[in-house]
Design a protein around this motif. Structure first.
Motif, PDB file in Angstrom:
ATOM      1  N   GLY A  95      -3.675   8.666  -4.646  1.00 29.91           N
ATOM      2  CA  GLY A  95      -3.210   9.747  -3.781  1.00 29.91           C
ATOM      3  C   GLY A  95      -1.771  10.057  -4.087  1.00 29.91           C
ATOM      4  O   GLY A  95      -1.125   9.318  -4.837  1.00 29.91           O
ATOM      5  N   ASN A  96      -1.282  11.149  -3.523  1.00 28.73           N
ATOM      6  CA  ASN A  96       0.138  11.425  -3.712  1.00 28.73           C
ATOM      7  C   ASN A  96       0.915  10.867  -2.523  1.00 28.73           C
ATOM      8  O   ASN A  96       0.342  10.284  -1.601  1.00 28.73           O
ATOM      9  CB  ASN A  96       0.386  12.924  -3.922  1.00 28.73           C
ATOM     10  CG  ASN A  96      -0.048  13.754  -2.743  1.00 28.73           C
ATOM     11  OD1 ASN A  96       0.064  13.320  -1.590  1.00 28.73           O
ATOM     12  ND2 ASN A  96      -0.556  14.940  -3.011  1.00 28.73           N
ATOM     13  N   ALA A  97       2.227  11.064  -2.553  1.00 30.31           N
ATOM     14  CA  ALA A  97       3.089  10.466  -1.537  1.00 30.31           C
ATOM     15  C   ALA A  97       2.774  10.994  -0.132  1.00 30.31           C
ATOM     16  O   ALA A  97       3.087  10.348   0.856  1.00 30.31           O
ATOM     17  CB  ALA A  97       4.548  10.708  -1.884  1.00 30.31           C
ATOM     18  N   PHE A  98       2.142  12.164  -0.053  1.00 32.78           N
ATOM     19  CA  PHE A  98       1.806  12.711   1.264  1.00 32.78           C
ATOM     20  C   PHE A  98       0.488  12.138   1.779  1.00 32.78           C
ATOM     21  O   PHE A  98       0.284  11.976   2.967  1.00 32.78           O
ATOM     22  CB  PHE A  98       1.718  14.240   1.210  1.00 32.78           C
ATOM     23  CG  PHE A  98       3.007  14.882   0.837  1.00 32.78           C
ATOM     24  CD1 PHE A  98       4.052  14.971   1.768  1.00 32.78           C
ATOM     25  CD2 PHE A  98       3.209  15.368  -0.441  1.00 32.78           C
ATOM     26  CE1 PHE A  98       5.266  15.543   1.419  1.00 32.78           C
ATOM     27  CE2 PHE A  98       4.423  15.945  -0.797  1.00 32.78           C
ATOM     28  CZ  PHE A  98       5.450  16.030   0.137  1.00 32.78           C
ATOM     29  N   GLU A  99      -0.397  11.849   0.839  1.00 33.72           N
ATOM     30  CA  GLU A  99      -1.715  11.362   1.237  1.00 33.72           C
ATOM     31  C   GLU A  99      -1.711   9.879   1.583  1.00 33.72           C
ATOM     32  O   GLU A  99      -2.522   9.410   2.369  1.00 33.72           O
ATOM     33  CB  GLU A  99      -2.724  11.634   0.106  1.00 33.72           C
ATOM     34  CG  GLU A  99      -3.000  13.114  -0.092  1.00 33.72           C
ATOM     35  CD  GLU A  99      -3.495  13.454  -1.484  1.00 33.72           C
ATOM     36  OE1 GLU A  99      -3.974  14.573  -1.659  1.00 33.72           O
ATOM     37  OE2 GLU A  99      -3.396  12.611  -2.404  1.00 33.72           O
ATOM     38  N   LEU A 100      -0.798   9.148   0.948  1.00 30.60           N
ATOM     39  CA  LEU A 100      -0.769   7.702   1.166  1.00 30.60           C
ATOM     40  C   LEU A 100       0.161   7.340   2.315  1.00 30.60           C
ATOM     41  O   LEU A 100       1.140   8.033   2.574  1.00 30.60           O
ATOM     42  CB  LEU A 100      -0.328   6.985  -0.115  1.00 30.60           C
ATOM     43  CG  LEU A 100      -1.330   7.059  -1.270  1.00 30.60           C
ATOM     44  CD1 LEU A 100      -0.689   6.573  -2.565  1.00 30.60           C
ATOM     45  CD2 LEU A 100      -2.587   6.269  -0.973  1.00 30.60           C
ATOM     46  N   THR A 101      -0.158   6.269   2.985  1.00 32.00           N
ATOM     47  CA  THR A 101       0.688   5.770   4.068  1.00 32.00           C
ATOM     48  C   THR A 101       1.206   4.399   3.654  1.00 32.00           C
ATOM     49  O   THR A 101       0.756   3.838   2.666  1.00 32.00           O
ATOM     50  CB  THR A 101      -0.115   5.609   5.369  1.00 32.00           C
ATOM     51  OG1 THR A 101      -1.124   4.613   5.148  1.00 32.00           O
ATOM     52  CG2 THR A 101      -0.786   6.902   5.790  1.00 32.00           C
ATOM     53  N   LEU A 102       2.137   3.881   4.424  1.00 30.80           N
ATOM     54  CA  LEU A 102       2.602   2.519   4.197  1.00 30.80           C
ATOM     55  C   LEU A 102       1.905   1.630   5.205  1.00 30.80           C
ATOM     56  O   LEU A 102       1.892   1.927   6.394  1.00 30.80           O
ATOM     57  CB  LEU A 102       4.109   2.409   4.440  1.00 30.80           C
ATOM     58  CG  LEU A 102       5.063   2.768   3.312  1.00 30.80           C
ATOM     59  CD1 LEU A 102       6.439   2.222   3.640  1.00 30.80           C
ATOM     60  CD2 LEU A 102       4.575   2.251   1.982  1.00 30.80           C
ATOM     61  N   ASP A 103       1.338   0.551   4.720  1.00 33.69           N
ATOM     62  CA  ASP A 103       0.703  -0.400   5.630  1.00 33.69           C
ATOM     63  C   ASP A 103       1.522  -1.679   5.682  1.00 33.69           C
ATOM     64  O   ASP A 103       1.982  -2.167   4.646  1.00 33.69           O
ATOM     65  CB  ASP A 103      -0.718  -0.719   5.153  1.00 33.69           C
ATOM     66  CG  ASP A 103      -1.405  -1.705   6.086  1.00 33.69           C
ATOM     67  OD1 ASP A 103      -1.494  -1.397   7.291  1.00 33.69           O
ATOM     68  OD2 ASP A 103      -1.820  -2.787   5.621  1.00 33.69           O
ATOM     69  N   HIS A 104       1.719  -2.208   6.884  1.00 29.86           N
ATOM     70  CA  HIS A 104       2.289  -3.550   7.024  1.00 29.86           C
ATOM     71  C   HIS A 104       1.163  -4.535   6.742  1.00 29.86           C
ATOM     72  O   HIS A 104       0.180  -4.563   7.487  1.00 29.86           O
ATOM     73  CB  HIS A 104       2.811  -3.780   8.446  1.00 29.86           C
ATOM     74  CG  HIS A 104       4.140  -3.165   8.710  1.00 29.86           C
ATOM     75  ND1 HIS A 104       4.286  -1.823   8.959  1.00 29.86           N
ATOM     76  CD2 HIS A 104       5.396  -3.701   8.739  1.00 29.86           C
ATOM     77  CE1 HIS A 104       5.583  -1.573   9.150  1.00 29.86           C
ATOM     78  NE2 HIS A 104       6.273  -2.688   9.014  1.00 29.86           N
ATOM     79  N   ILE A 105       1.287  -5.317   5.689  1.00 22.98           N
ATOM     80  CA  ILE A 105       0.210  -6.237   5.314  1.00 22.98           C
ATOM     81  C   ILE A 105      -0.038  -7.215   6.461  1.00 22.98           C
ATOM     82  O   ILE A 105      -1.147  -7.358   6.954  1.00 22.98           O
ATOM     83  CB  ILE A 105       0.569  -6.955   3.993  1.00 22.98           C
ATOM     84  CG1 ILE A 105       0.706  -5.902   2.880  1.00 22.98           C
ATOM     85  CG2 ILE A 105      -0.506  -7.979   3.633  1.00 22.98           C
ATOM     86  CD1 ILE A 105       1.366  -6.397   1.614  1.00 22.98           C
ATOM     87  N   LEU A 106       1.034  -7.885   6.901  1.00 25.28           N
ATOM     88  CA  LEU A 106       0.959  -8.609   8.176  1.00 25.28           C
ATOM     89  C   LEU A 106       1.480  -7.621   9.208  1.00 25.28           C
ATOM     90  O   LEU A 106       2.642  -7.202   9.134  1.00 25.28           O
ATOM     91  CB  LEU A 106       1.830  -9.876   8.141  1.00 25.28           C
ATOM     92  CG  LEU A 106       1.929 -10.658   9.454  1.00 25.28           C
ATOM     93  CD1 LEU A 106       0.583 -11.258   9.830  1.00 25.28           C
ATOM     94  CD2 LEU A 106       2.991 -11.749   9.356  1.00 25.28           C
ATOM     95  N   PRO A 107       0.634  -7.194  10.160  1.00 28.26           N
ATOM     96  CA  PRO A 107       1.030  -6.115  11.088  1.00 28.26           C
ATOM     97  C   PRO A 107       2.351  -6.417  11.794  1.00 28.26           C
ATOM     98  O   PRO A 107       2.633  -7.576  12.095  1.00 28.26           O
ATOM     99  CB  PRO A 107      -0.125  -6.073  12.081  1.00 28.26           C
ATOM    100  CG  PRO A 107      -1.275  -6.698  11.389  1.00 28.26           C
ATOM    101  CD  PRO A 107      -0.708  -7.713  10.447  1.00 28.26           C
ATOM    102  N   SER A 108       3.129  -5.381  12.057  1.00 26.00           N
ATOM    103  CA  SER A 108       4.428  -5.597  12.707  1.00 26.00           C
ATOM    104  C   SER A 108       4.228  -6.157  14.109  1.00 26.00           C
ATOM    105  O   SER A 108       5.058  -6.919  14.606  1.00 26.00           O
ATOM    106  CB  SER A 108       5.244  -4.307  12.732  1.00 26.00           C
ATOM    107  OG  SER A 108       4.454  -3.226  13.130  1.00 26.00           O
ATOM    108  N   SER A 109       3.086  -5.826  14.741  1.00 28.28           N
ATOM    109  CA  SER A 109       2.816  -6.362  16.078  1.00 28.28           C
ATOM    110  C   SER A 109       2.627  -7.880  16.028  1.00 28.28           C
ATOM    111  O   SER A 109       2.656  -8.550  17.047  1.00 28.28           O
ATOM    112  CB  SER A 109       1.561  -5.711  16.652  1.00 28.28           C
ATOM    113  OG  SER A 109       0.450  -6.001  15.830  1.00 28.28           O
ATOM    114  N   ARG A 110       2.420  -8.412  14.810  1.00 32.46           N
ATOM    115  CA  ARG A 110       2.217  -9.859  14.674  1.00 32.46           C
ATOM    116  C   ARG A 110       3.419 -10.492  13.992  1.00 32.46           C
ATOM    117  O   ARG A 110       3.322 -11.597  13.469  1.00 32.46           O
ATOM    118  CB  ARG A 110       0.976 -10.105  13.815  1.00 32.46           C
ATOM    119  CG  ARG A 110      -0.209  -9.231  14.220  1.00 32.46           C
ATOM    120  CD  ARG A 110      -1.124  -9.927  15.156  1.00 32.46           C
ATOM    121  NE  ARG A 110      -1.777 -11.027  14.515  1.00 32.46           N
ATOM    122  CZ  ARG A 110      -2.989 -10.971  13.992  1.00 32.46           C
ATOM    123  NH1 ARG A 110      -3.667  -9.835  14.007  1.00 32.46           N
ATOM    124  NH2 ARG A 110      -3.519 -12.021  13.455  1.00 32.46           N
TER     125      ARG A 110
END
Ligand SMILES: [Zn+2]
Length: 185
Positions: A95-110
Protein backbone atom coordinates in the motif's frame (compact mmCIF):
# COMPACT_ATOMS: atom_id res chain seq x y z
CA UNK A 1 22.46 14.56 -10.01
CA UNK A 2 25.13 15.06 -7.37
CA UNK A 3 22.53 16.82 -5.23
CA UNK A 4 20.48 13.66 -4.86
CA UNK A 5 23.42 11.83 -3.28
CA UNK A 6 23.29 11.28 0.43
CA UNK A 7 25.74 12.10 3.17
CA UNK A 8 26.20 9.84 6.18
CA UNK A 9 25.71 11.77 9.42
CA UNK A 10 27.66 10.57 12.46
CA UNK A 11 27.21 11.57 16.06
CA UNK A 12 30.23 13.08 17.85
CA UNK A 13 30.80 9.53 19.13
CA UNK A 14 31.02 8.28 15.49
CA UNK A 15 27.72 6.45 15.90
CA UNK A 16 25.85 6.62 12.58
CA UNK A 17 22.66 8.68 12.89
CA UNK A 18 21.27 8.54 9.39
CA UNK A 19 21.61 10.09 6.00
CA UNK A 20 21.10 13.72 5.04
CA UNK A 21 21.18 15.68 1.81
CA UNK A 22 24.35 17.33 0.55
CA UNK A 23 22.98 20.89 1.03
CA UNK A 24 22.06 20.08 4.62
CA UNK A 25 25.49 18.56 5.28
CA UNK A 26 27.17 21.65 3.84
CA UNK A 27 25.03 23.91 6.02
CA UNK A 28 26.00 21.93 9.13
CA UNK A 29 29.68 22.21 8.22
CA UNK A 30 29.29 25.89 7.34
CA UNK A 31 27.76 26.59 10.75
CA UNK A 32 30.53 24.61 12.51
CA UNK A 33 27.92 22.15 13.74
CA UNK A 34 29.64 19.28 11.93
CA UNK A 35 33.00 18.48 10.41
CA UNK A 36 33.78 16.60 7.23
CA UNK A 37 35.17 13.14 7.93
CA UNK A 38 35.21 11.72 4.40
CA UNK A 39 34.92 13.38 1.02
CA UNK A 40 32.85 11.92 -1.78
CA UNK A 41 35.79 11.13 -4.03
CA UNK A 42 36.61 14.21 -6.03
CA UNK A 43 33.01 15.31 -6.53
CA UNK A 44 32.50 19.04 -6.19
CA UNK A 45 29.57 21.40 -6.02
CA UNK A 46 30.00 24.61 -7.92
CA UNK A 47 28.40 27.91 -7.16
CA UNK A 48 29.20 31.04 -9.16
CA UNK A 49 31.94 31.99 -6.70
CA UNK A 50 32.95 28.81 -4.89
CA UNK A 51 33.78 25.20 -5.48
CA UNK A 52 32.90 22.93 -2.58
CA UNK A 53 34.28 19.44 -2.21
CA UNK A 54 31.24 17.20 -1.61
CA UNK A 55 31.30 15.45 1.77
CA UNK A 56 30.44 11.78 2.03
CA UNK A 57 30.56 11.47 5.82
CA UNK A 58 30.15 14.29 8.33
CA UNK A 59 30.36 14.14 12.10
CA UNK A 60 28.58 16.37 14.61
CA UNK A 61 30.89 18.43 16.79
CA UNK A 62 28.62 18.09 19.79
CA UNK A 63 27.08 14.82 20.91
CA UNK A 64 23.32 14.67 20.60
CA UNK A 65 21.07 12.38 22.59
CA UNK A 66 19.41 10.27 19.91
CA UNK A 67 16.84 8.63 22.15
CA UNK A 68 15.37 11.99 23.06
CA UNK A 69 15.39 13.14 19.49
CA UNK A 70 13.67 10.11 17.98
CA UNK A 71 10.51 10.61 19.99
CA UNK A 72 10.07 14.05 18.53
CA UNK A 73 10.79 13.06 14.98
CA UNK A 74 7.84 14.16 12.89
CA UNK A 75 8.41 11.78 10.04
CA UNK A 76 8.68 8.61 12.11
CA UNK A 77 5.51 7.32 10.47
CA UNK A 78 6.86 7.75 6.96
CA UNK A 79 10.19 6.25 7.95
CA UNK A 80 8.61 3.16 9.45
CA UNK A 81 6.41 2.56 6.45
CA UNK A 82 9.51 2.88 4.28
CA UNK A 83 11.48 0.56 6.54
CA UNK A 84 8.69 -2.01 6.14
CA UNK A 85 8.85 -1.55 2.38
CA UNK A 86 5.25 -0.38 2.03
CA UNK A 87 3.89 -3.75 3.08
CA UNK A 88 1.44 -4.61 5.80
CA UNK A 89 3.59 -6.62 8.20
CA UNK A 90 0.71 -8.98 8.95
CA UNK A 91 -0.84 -9.93 5.60
CA UNK A 92 1.83 -8.63 3.23
CA UNK A 93 -0.46 -6.45 1.15
CA UNK A 94 1.30 -3.52 -0.47
CA UNK A 95 0.00 0.00 0.00
CA UNK A 96 1.03 3.60 -0.11
CA UNK A 97 1.61 5.86 2.87
CA UNK A 98 -2.08 6.83 2.91
CA UNK A 99 -3.39 3.30 2.77
CA UNK A 100 -1.12 1.90 5.45
CA UNK A 101 -1.42 2.61 9.15
CA UNK A 102 1.06 2.25 11.98
CA UNK A 103 0.36 -0.58 14.37
CA UNK A 104 1.74 -0.83 17.89
CA UNK A 105 3.01 -4.42 17.92
CA UNK A 106 2.55 -4.53 21.69
CA UNK A 107 -0.58 -2.33 22.02
CA UNK A 108 -0.06 1.00 23.76
CA UNK A 109 -2.93 0.10 26.11
CA UNK A 110 -0.67 -2.72 27.32
CA UNK A 111 2.38 -0.54 27.78
CA UNK A 112 3.75 -0.80 24.24
CA UNK A 113 5.86 2.22 23.44
CA UNK A 114 5.68 4.50 20.46
CA UNK A 115 9.15 3.55 19.29
CA UNK A 116 10.35 2.25 15.95
CA UNK A 117 11.01 -1.16 17.47
CA UNK A 118 7.39 -1.48 18.54
CA UNK A 119 5.74 -0.05 15.43
CA UNK A 120 5.11 -1.60 12.06
CA UNK A 121 3.20 -0.86 8.90
CA UNK A 122 -0.24 -2.49 8.81
CA UNK A 123 -3.16 -2.28 6.42
CA UNK A 124 -6.36 -0.89 7.95
CA UNK A 125 -8.05 -4.29 7.93
CA UNK A 126 -5.24 -5.99 9.83
CA UNK A 127 -4.87 -3.11 12.26
CA UNK A 128 -8.57 -3.33 13.08
CA UNK A 129 -8.57 -7.11 13.30
CA UNK A 130 -5.58 -7.15 15.62
CA UNK A 131 -7.09 -4.49 17.88
CA UNK A 132 -5.72 -4.47 21.41
CA UNK A 133 -4.02 -7.83 21.14
CA UNK A 134 -0.44 -8.94 20.75
CA UNK A 135 0.47 -10.69 17.48
CA UNK A 136 0.50 -13.98 19.39
CA UNK A 137 -2.96 -13.47 20.89
CA UNK A 138 -4.35 -12.38 17.53
CA UNK A 139 -2.51 -15.22 15.78
CA UNK A 140 -1.14 -12.68 13.39
CA UNK A 141 2.60 -13.30 13.26
CA UNK A 142 4.78 -10.55 11.85
CA UNK A 143 6.15 -11.17 8.37
CA UNK A 144 9.50 -9.62 9.18
CA UNK A 145 11.69 -11.25 11.70
CA UNK A 146 10.95 -9.08 14.76
CA UNK A 147 14.67 -8.73 15.35
CA UNK A 148 14.87 -6.89 12.04
CA UNK A 149 12.58 -4.25 13.52
CA UNK A 150 15.07 -3.64 16.26
CA UNK A 151 17.30 -1.97 13.77
CA UNK A 152 16.67 1.71 14.18
CA UNK A 153 14.68 3.68 11.72
CA UNK A 154 17.45 4.91 9.54
CA UNK A 155 19.55 1.81 9.62
CA UNK A 156 17.83 -0.09 6.86
CA UNK A 157 18.23 2.94 4.62
CA UNK A 158 21.85 3.41 5.65
CA UNK A 159 22.79 -0.19 4.99
CA UNK A 160 21.01 -0.07 1.68
CA UNK A 161 22.87 3.09 0.65
CA UNK A 162 26.16 1.67 1.90
CA UNK A 163 26.01 -0.94 -0.85
CA UNK A 164 27.14 1.76 -3.24
CA UNK A 165 29.16 3.76 -0.70
CA UNK A 166 32.13 1.66 0.41
CA UNK A 167 33.57 4.59 2.36
CA UNK A 168 30.59 4.38 4.76
CA UNK A 169 31.09 0.81 5.72
CA UNK A 170 33.69 1.23 8.38
CA UNK A 171 31.34 3.51 10.30
CA UNK A 172 28.42 1.13 10.00
CA UNK A 173 30.57 -1.84 10.96
CA UNK A 174 31.97 0.11 13.87
CA UNK A 175 28.50 0.02 15.29
CA UNK A 176 28.10 -3.67 14.56
CA UNK A 177 31.36 -4.34 16.36
CA UNK A 178 30.06 -2.39 19.36
CA UNK A 179 26.78 -4.30 19.30
CA UNK A 180 28.56 -7.63 19.18
CA UNK A 181 30.73 -6.57 22.10
CA UNK A 182 27.68 -5.46 24.04
CA UNK A 183 25.98 -8.79 23.42
CA UNK A 184 29.02 -10.79 24.43
CA UNK A 185 29.75 -8.73 27.55
ZN1 LIG B 1 -2.80 -6.49 6.36
Amino acid sequence: MTLSRKVLLLNASYEPLGTISIPRALRLVWKDTAEVVELDGDRVLRSPRFVFPVPSVVRLIEYINVRKRQGRSGNMRASIIMRDRYRCQYCGVKGNAFELTLDHILPSSRGGRTEPENLCAACKACNQRKGDRTPEEARMPLLSNPSALRYGLEKAAMYHAAESRPEWRKYLFLEDAKLVKATVA
